[in-house]
Design an enzyme around this catalytic site. Sequence first.
Site, PDB file in Angstrom:
ATOM      1  CG  ASP A 466      -1.855   1.130   1.293  1.00 25.98           C
ATOM      2  OD1 ASP A 466      -2.447   1.428   0.244  1.00 25.98           O
ATOM      3  OD2 ASP A 466      -2.007   1.735   2.358  1.00 25.98           O
ATOM      4  CG  ASP A 665      -0.925   1.695   6.978  1.00 26.63           C
ATOM      5  OD1 ASP A 665      -1.638   1.587   5.955  1.00 26.63           O
ATOM      6  OD2 ASP A 665      -0.487   2.783   7.396  1.00 26.63           O
ATOM      7  CG  ASP A 669      -3.991  -2.042   3.354  1.00 29.48           C
ATOM      8  OD1 ASP A 669      -4.294  -1.842   2.167  1.00 29.48           O
ATOM      9  OD2 ASP A 669      -3.357  -1.230   4.040  1.00 29.48           O
TER      10      ASP A 669
END
Length: 777
Positions: A466, A665, A669
């Site tokens: 990410d 995080d 996700d």
Amino acid sequence: MSDHAHHQHDAPASGAKTATDPVCGMQVEMREDARSREYGGETFWFCSEGCQTKFDADPYFYASGNAEKTEQKAQPGTQWTCPMHPEIVRDEPGSCPICGMALEPMVPSDEPSEELTDFTRRMWISAAAAVPLVILTMGELVGLPVRDWLGHQLAVYVEFILATPIVLWAALPFFRRGVDSFRNLSPNMWTLISLGVGAAYVYSLFATFAPGVFPDQYRMGEGVGTYYEAAVVIIALVFVGQVLELRARERTGDAIRALLDLAPKTARRILEDGTEYDAPLENIVEGDLLRVRPGDSVPVDGEVVEGRSSIDESMITGEPVPVEKTEGDRVTGGTINKNGTLAIRATQVGADTVLAQIVEMVAGARRSRAPIQGLADRVSSIFVPAVVAVAIVAFFAWLALGPEPALAFAIASAVSVLIIACPCALGLATPISITTAAGRGAQAGVLIKDAEALERMARVDTVIVDKTGTLTEGKPKLTDVVALEGHDETEVLSLAAALERGSEHPLAEAIVEGARDRRAEIGRSDDFDAVTGKGVRGTVGGRTVALGNAAMMVELDIATDVAEEAADGLRAEGKTAMFVAVDGDLAGIVAVADPIKETTESAIRDLHALGLTVIMATGDNQRTAEAVARKLGIDEVRAGVLPEDKKTLVEELRAKGARIAMAGDGVNDAPALAAADVGIAMSTGADVAVESAGITLMRGDLVGLVRARKLATGTLRNIKQNLFFAFAYNAAGVPIAAGVLYPFVGLLLSPMIAAAAMSLSSVSVISNALRLRRLEL
């Protein structure tokens, strides 16, 4: 206690006047002493105090008939599945017929694991018996000749008394699984354990009560050696491993609980007469009007019907910048209302909300993840049948060809084969490496949830990361101030900061903080006005100031042509460029960006050097994402992705044969972290991301990902070496135990030598695993 325990009350008398309890639907006799409540000009009657309490908490819900509309259909009973073999589904708890692992409920539960409680108790009792047994049999090595003090025969009886409850009671679950492995023709770890423990115990029983059946070669001093301590120590060690595994599996439910905790327990319902009150979240139905105050979590998915505010959607999207919401905009349950007050109309509730769907995705991904069988089980699937076959062949060969007493030789040789295959070192092979690796990883800021995560990490070839909070800091900062002709940078920044001073928006905070860092004077603003989706404007020191995007400037009829090239250059670098206008003229540009972590670029290079393909999947826009990717040398970019898109990306890549590690995080996700071969979370992120991942990077930088890869490959190599040591000595001793050398040199492998081989393999395994403490990361 059941909510409907009151159903056991006596039925109303025949002919009595009755009313329907609005909570549970029971018929209630309308007596003067019966429980009742006035609401909306109507009297409601209740069968119990519990029903009346529920009604009092949310009278509108029951009086309006919404309770009947939302009455849940009868749910099927809880089903149980194997975490390693999800195709196994049962209607009641038990053991997996393939691997022997305990089944777990398919629907996460807050109830404590009965098996964990039971195994913990059995573990401590086994350990309590193992300690005196080891002292009794090996105390002489450390200056405690307890066996000499008691005498051989009394010592043997004490061993029998200590070992028997452990073997016949504590180890009963192991024997059941071992029997199942034979019944299902699926040899596994439990086959080895049940055979090893059973052989050691039965052999010791004969040695204790019928030593005469053994040939002279099996006698040691006063009698035949016993192996009670081997049986009990094996049981205790296996219980330690099982308890550690069960605790790890129990923590997987924490991801679900962390997600569910994002939604508030109540929602503030607004009635038609304007009355407001807090109602239980489960009583909210589609169409309800709800108030969301500053600082509150949005209770359900809905549409804004009144008010304007900024909503922090980072828990869902992973992006740090709150989103402006006004009438007609959609809001998502579990997000945080930052400053304004909103009235929303509920559009999706219960299982239909985005949050509930994410919960289901996390749970589903965990159940459906392709299992990788443990290395020990893979070796055991070959080793166990081979050992059993050798033991059977040895028994009948001695029975048919051996000297007298042939039966005694046959039993002794068969039992020796099983004893030398006893899985003491096998039980240590993986746990000791994982324990050592976990300690080494913790020193380097890499936390490992379980052995499977390490094994998977060693085999991955693709990493999905990410952007926000993983590659970047996750907090916007002022990066550039561009002043146009007739203005200077300090003036532009001072006016912009003064205008944004009263705002809690992260971009505003970045500008104000940047002005303080550059020691620019920050004045006060008047007539402040926020224009949703465009920017802000007001008066600073008598001057009209506006700060916003190109649309804001168009609305104010201010030309931006002279600054568009500079703004485009900033955007190409992944920055958010905002125009500053003073008294109707364009004065300059301020740019804000989420800075890339200092260690990210070198970490990406190291990942490439380790043979990994790096893909960035982010909810950010394509232009910003590509700018970051170009700077870092990332192989592929997927921008504008939703939570379900990240999980779909994982599945798409796996279908092409990739083995995937996902690093992230945010709550967005979590489904992808759970679906990937191994999930890697930043501890600086959402709790649910950490709980959904097999590996957590405590220091919050991507260098930890490089360390995790090195740790994983080193640990997997170490485990393979341990398995070799665990089996090599035993496997070499099996043919000798079977007696193949007896016709040539008269050599029989006594249990004493078998025990030495087991001890040597255990020492080798432990010594080899401890080398991981010096692994370079």
